[in-house]
Every structure is written in C-alpha cells, then in structure tokens.
Design a protein around this motif. Structure first.
Motif: not given
Length: 319
Positions: A92-95, A108-109, A63-64, A99-100
């Motif tokens: 999509a990456a933010a979602e 990364a954020g 996921g990450a 969840v990860s």
C-alpha cells in the motif's frame, strides 16, 4: 487492536506516549518518534501509533504522509511477526508513493524498498525481492545516508540469499565501515556482523565467522536489546560446532521467548530443532519443531513452515 495477520495479535498495552498529530506537517516527527519506540522493541505501542498516523494522514488527505505511515507500520508488523500484514502495508505504501510522485531512488523510497525486501526475505521470496531492487534501479553504488545504509544492509542479505556471496559480503562490510566512521557501529543499529558470518560460514571461512559472531554477542550482552542478543545467539548456534553451537541455539530460544519478535523466535525454534535432529535427540527435536511450526504458520512464512516440516519429517522418519 487486532491486525491483519493470521495468528499474531497486536494489542496496545498502554496509551501511545506521544502527542497525536493534528496536522499533516506534524506527521514526520510523530513517525520518527514511533520509529524510536519500535527500535526499543515497544512494538505494540508503536503499531497502535502507526495506525493513528494512518488515520490522520488519510483524514487530511496527505498521500505522502499516508505512504510513510503504512511504511512504518509495515516495519513494525514485520518485527512483531505478522508477515502478511507487513507485506500488505508495504505494498500500500509503494502504491501511494508512486501516485504521490516520490522517486523510488529518494530517501523515502529507499527506506520503503529496504522494508519490502526484508519482508520478502522472511517470506522466502528472494526472486521477488531481486525484481523490486532491479525495478528501483538501486543495484549499483548507494549513498551513505542512513536510509540507504539500511538498504545496503538488506541488499547484502538479499545477495547472500540469492547465491551471490561476494556481493553480499561487500555490502555488509561496507555497512560496518560506514557505521564505524560515524561511531555508531552497534548491532542495535545494523547487525551486519551476524549477517556476514552466515555468508562466511557457507563459504567455509568458519573461523572468521566465529570471530564476527563472538564480537556481536559480546556487544549485545553489554548494551543491547534481548531481541538483538537472541538473533546473534541464533546465528552463532548455526556457526559454532558441536555442543557450543547447541548451547548458543538453546540460549537464543530462552532469550527470544520473552521478546515481542515472534518471527525471530519461530526461526530460533526451527534452527534449534534442526540441530537437535542432527544430534539424534529426536524426541526433543520433535517437541521444539512442533512449537516452531505452529508459530511459523501464525507468522505466515511459507519458507519457515517448509523448513520446519522438513526437519520434523527427519526427526520422525528415523526415530
């Protein structure tokens, strides 16, 4: 390979010159290599590689890794000028990051946030970008690590677009200080000079803006990509008065025409059309603005489309 844009087509012109990742632990290095390709403006190849990374990360259930693959592809799509695709991949990456369990304030954020804000600025949505920044809690001081330095640069641009010029200049000049301390102060890393020059021009500090731009143009002429030179010349065209500004804007269009940066090229066309209109060269302005409007629509930027139409209306109504 066709992406999800409305008019920009991405084709891989040659095989991706990097070994395809077989496992999740190979994805980070693969994505770093793709980022280097993107930074060299080999955007079609980088986009194809990002799609491979998305497929691999999805297949192995990382996921990450999938989040970072989408994040990197968003960055490449934005540079190619496909803003709807860039926005979709960034969301999509933010979602996936959420969840990860990756904190929004992590490196990364922060990298993803900078990319999301950059897309929103190109789309002309600074209020939405402000909301993202506020939600991430990254409105105050930031570390000086590379991912956060990129966020500081984008945040500076956001402040400028949101009528906070003082805060914008503070962030942009801080970028320059940190890059100089690392001996990596070049527009190819972060074009903070031209971003600051735009703010200074609006504040009436034209002489300071002109000095910054002259330095950035000189740096990119010596050692820089054509796209970096074209961007610097485009902004120089907006800052310099009279024929000097017109000459810079015209050169920006010539330089950017041969690069894969379609949104930057569209912006240069619209900027030049506005200058031609102001100089009462309206027949030429209409031709340039028609091209700029068509490309802005293909890139999917409502803000640039609206500006092109406004200039075009002025060139038509008073002809």
């Amino acid at each position: 390979m066709a992406d999800r844009g409305r008019g920009i087509t991405v084709r891989n012109t040659r095989p991706v010159p990097i070994t395809r990742p077989a496992h999740a632990d190979e994805l980070p290095e693969y994505l770093r290599a793709l980022r280097r390709l993107a930074d060299a403006d080999d955007l079609s190849t980088a986009y194809a590689g990002c799609s491979i990374a998305v497929e691999v990360a999805g297949r192995v259930g990382d996921g990450a890794g999938l989040a970072m693959a989408y994040s990197q592809r968003s960055s490449v799509a934005r540079r190619l000028g496909d803003l709807p695709a860039a926005r979709g991949d960034a969301e999509a990456a933010a979602e996936l990051l959420a969840v990860s369990g990756v904190p929004p304030g992590s490196a990364a954020g922060a990298l993803l946030l900078s990319r999301r804000i950059a897309v929103l600025l190109d789309l002309g949505e600074p209020a939405a970008a402000d909301a993202l920044l506020e939600a991430a809690g990254l409105t105050g001081d930031l570390p000086d690590d590379p991912e956060y330095l990129l966020l500081r640069y984008v945040r500076g641009r956001l402040h400028a677009a949101s009528a906070r010029p003082g805060e914008g200049l503070a962030d942009l000049y801080r970028c320059g200080e940190r890059l100089a301390a690392r001996r990596s102060d070049h527009p190819g890393v972060l074009p903070w000079r031209s971003a600051a020059a735009s703010v200074l021009k609006r504040l009436g500090a034209a002489e300071a803006a002109e000095r910054l731009l002259a330095e950035e143009v000189a740096l990119t002429r010596r050692h820089g990509l054509a796209s970096a030179l074209g961007r610097a010349l485009r902004i120089q065209g907006q800052v310099l008065p009279g024929e000097a500004g017109m000459a810079a804007a015209e050169e920006a269009v010539r330089v950017l025409q041969g690069t894969p940066r379609k949104f930057e090229f569209a912006t240069a066309l619209v900027d030049l059309g506005g200058l031609l209109n102001g100089a009462r060269r309206r027949a030429q302005a209409r031709r340039v603005l028609r091209d700029g409007l068509e490309l802005a629509e293909a890139c999917g930027s409502p803000a640039l489309v609206a500006r092109a139409k406004r200039y075009y209306g002025g060139a038509t109504d008073r002809s």
